[in-house]
Design an enzyme around this catalytic site. Sequence first.
Site, PDB file in Angstrom:
ATOM      1  N   GLU A  34       0.873   3.882  -9.902  1.00 32.02           N
ATOM      2  CA  GLU A  34       1.836   3.376 -10.696  1.00 32.02           C
ATOM      3  C   GLU A  34       1.856   2.026 -10.019  1.00 32.02           C
ATOM      4  O   GLU A  34       1.947   1.891  -9.111  1.00 32.02           O
ATOM      5  CB  GLU A  34       3.271   4.083 -10.412  1.00 32.02           C
ATOM      6  CG  GLU A  34       3.909   3.591 -11.341  1.00 32.02           C
ATOM      7  CD  GLU A  34       5.602   4.203 -11.485  1.00 32.02           C
ATOM      8  OE1 GLU A  34       5.497   5.246 -10.896  1.00 32.02           O
ATOM      9  OE2 GLU A  34       6.587   3.584 -11.919  1.00 32.02           O
ATOM     10  N   ARG A 258      -0.524  16.221  -0.083  1.00 33.82           N
ATOM     11  CA  ARG A 258      -0.130  14.797   0.359  1.00 33.82           C
ATOM     12  C   ARG A 258      -0.466  14.468   1.748  1.00 33.82           C
ATOM     13  O   ARG A 258      -0.429  15.570   2.652  1.00 33.82           O
ATOM     14  CB  ARG A 258       1.220  14.317   0.396  1.00 33.82           C
ATOM     15  CG  ARG A 258       2.026  14.552  -0.887  1.00 33.82           C
ATOM     16  CD  ARG A 258       3.446  14.162  -0.769  1.00 33.82           C
ATOM     17  NE  ARG A 258       3.675  12.681  -0.942  1.00 33.82           N
ATOM     18  CZ  ARG A 258       3.667  11.864  -1.882  1.00 33.82           C
ATOM     19  NH1 ARG A 258       3.441  12.254  -3.160  1.00 33.82           N
ATOM     20  NH2 ARG A 258       3.854  10.509  -1.811  1.00 33.82           N
ATOM     21  N   LYS A 268       6.649   4.192  -1.253  1.00 38.66           N
ATOM     22  CA  LYS A 268       6.569   2.981  -1.712  1.00 38.66           C
ATOM     23  C   LYS A 268       7.997   2.398  -1.923  1.00 38.66           C
ATOM     24  O   LYS A 268       8.370   1.286  -1.648  1.00 38.66           O
ATOM     25  CB  LYS A 268       6.054   2.857  -2.983  1.00 38.66           C
ATOM     26  CG  LYS A 268       4.483   2.836  -3.068  1.00 38.66           C
ATOM     27  CD  LYS A 268       3.869   2.460  -4.351  1.00 38.66           C
ATOM     28  CE  LYS A 268       3.718   3.693  -5.219  1.00 38.66           C
ATOM     29  NZ  LYS A 268       3.079   3.695  -6.499  1.00 38.66           N
TER      30      LYS A 268
END
Length: 551
Positions: A34, A258, A268
């Site tokens: 993204e 992850r 982020k």
Amino acid sequence: MEEEKKNLNFLEEIIEEDLRTGKVDGILTRFPPEPNGYLHLGHAKSLCINFGLAQKYGGKTNLRYDDTNPTKEDTEFVDAIKEDIKWLGFKWVKELYASDYFDQLYQWAEEMIIKGLAYVDDQTQEEISEGRGTVETPGKESPYRNRTPEENLRLFREMRDGKYADGEKVLRAKIDMASPNMMFRDPIMYRIKHARHHRTGDKWCIYPMYDYTHGQCDSIEHITHSICTLEFDVHRPLYDWYIQTLGIYPSHQYEFARLNLTYTLMSKRKLLELVQKGIVSGWDDPRMPTLCGVRRRGYTPEAIRMFCDKIGVSKRDQLMDIQLLEWCVRQDLNARSNRYMVVQDPVKLTITNWPEGQVEWFDCPLNPADPEGPSRKVPFTGGLFIERADFMEDAPKKFFRLRPGGEVRLKYTYIIKCDEVVKDESGNVTELRCSYDPSTRPGAGEWRSVKGTIHWVSAVYAKKITLRNYDRLFTLVDMGQVPQDKDYKDFLNPDSLTLGCGLAEPALLDDASGMAVQFERTGYYVKDADSTPGEPVFNKTVSLKDSYKPE
Ligand code: ATP
Ligand code: MG
């Protein structure tokens, strides 16, 4: 053959099985960032998996921006992401955007409405979440759930045409408000957002939700293996549902754990906060876990890929030791980096029997692993500097560096002997007066060894450099475990950056390797872009040694 099988990770097993049974005839993966921030080390893991698997099985990888949230996204991030992926050493075959498919997604939404599989809901955000119920209790159907397809189509088109304000209406899939999987309780497909999109501009004021977008994008591109992180496993049934309902190419989603690293934050949103609050100097602050940050820190793409390879692919969340990453950086730099001598805490050393004004240039290998390889010229003069810590007055037996009356080799050059120690009024050593033994010049006759070798620089030729010594940004081992009553910013390390200076042999400033170098006996450092001809700045990449050993 059997032996080989055992070493496959679970994704490789799936892919080999799919190729063997003919379920797929080639591999196409995608990396779906993204564009709302910079890539970090977690993304590096995802990149290595997506690109790595495709490479291994002769397949390809698309870069697809997941750009469905216009208010948070920006072309600054789009460009930075590409730069970082290239830097890491990967090549995508196509650069695509979820927004490329907005027309198609809209089309499909109308189809679903016509089939009675989607409806426009006028409830508020709160009413919708409340109506969802809980895992234990079924949800409540929206009072707007039974609108006719005609009415839904009209309303949805009006939504698209900008007739309604943000939040006034949404489009929901009509699935099952009592489903044990909360994701199936009439998930939202579209929301109204009167916002300018970095690619589609003002064309749209309705934007599709992640779940309604991702699987279809994969399907349009014929992605064979859509690999994402574990938190998406609850989304998988919905991913499959949209694909089946629309009857389109069956992409499949697979989840891996992850990457979490000790002393490191990888969200982020929080990294953005650090930047916005000025806690770090930017996304590329060398203390940041972003790829641009670690690049500026002097980490190499080779080291990061080595690290991703070592941690492998697992299905269970794990906290990885940042020391393993540092170990990989050291491994790579030790093998490849150029060497220079830099004195950080200098004490003057005078060679009393050196001919006044004489300079001798020594040819020293840039990398000791390649003694015949490229070299640099190092000037030796009567006035030198050594590290204060390399001299000790009342030295214990095991101290093999310089002591009064003792001998040491000045790296690459002569053996010297300390004849006299000069001090100031408060007893601090200000000068070491030494004599050198001309017969100990390397290559001049028989080699004589002494226990200690220390680095040094010529006082006449040394260049002053600024050092930025970096340490961990956070003090908490597991930043995923910040206590409830605390904020992650309570764990900032106040000493994550300390400034220093150094005196460097002149060749350092002509280094053209473009990567971190080793300051001999000290650590790895990389020249920073903030350097000016008058003030070179070097960032500490990693210390030279560490007791850490990987298992
Ligand atoms: P963040 O939570 O840091 O904002 P994200 O998951 O929202 O990350 P995306 O841009 O959506 O960031 O991620 C692109 C891809 O990278 C996704 O497939 C995502 O699963 C993967 N990814 C993100 N963070 C990690 C991580 N820590 N470890 C492994 N893969 C990750
Ligand atoms: Mg995301």
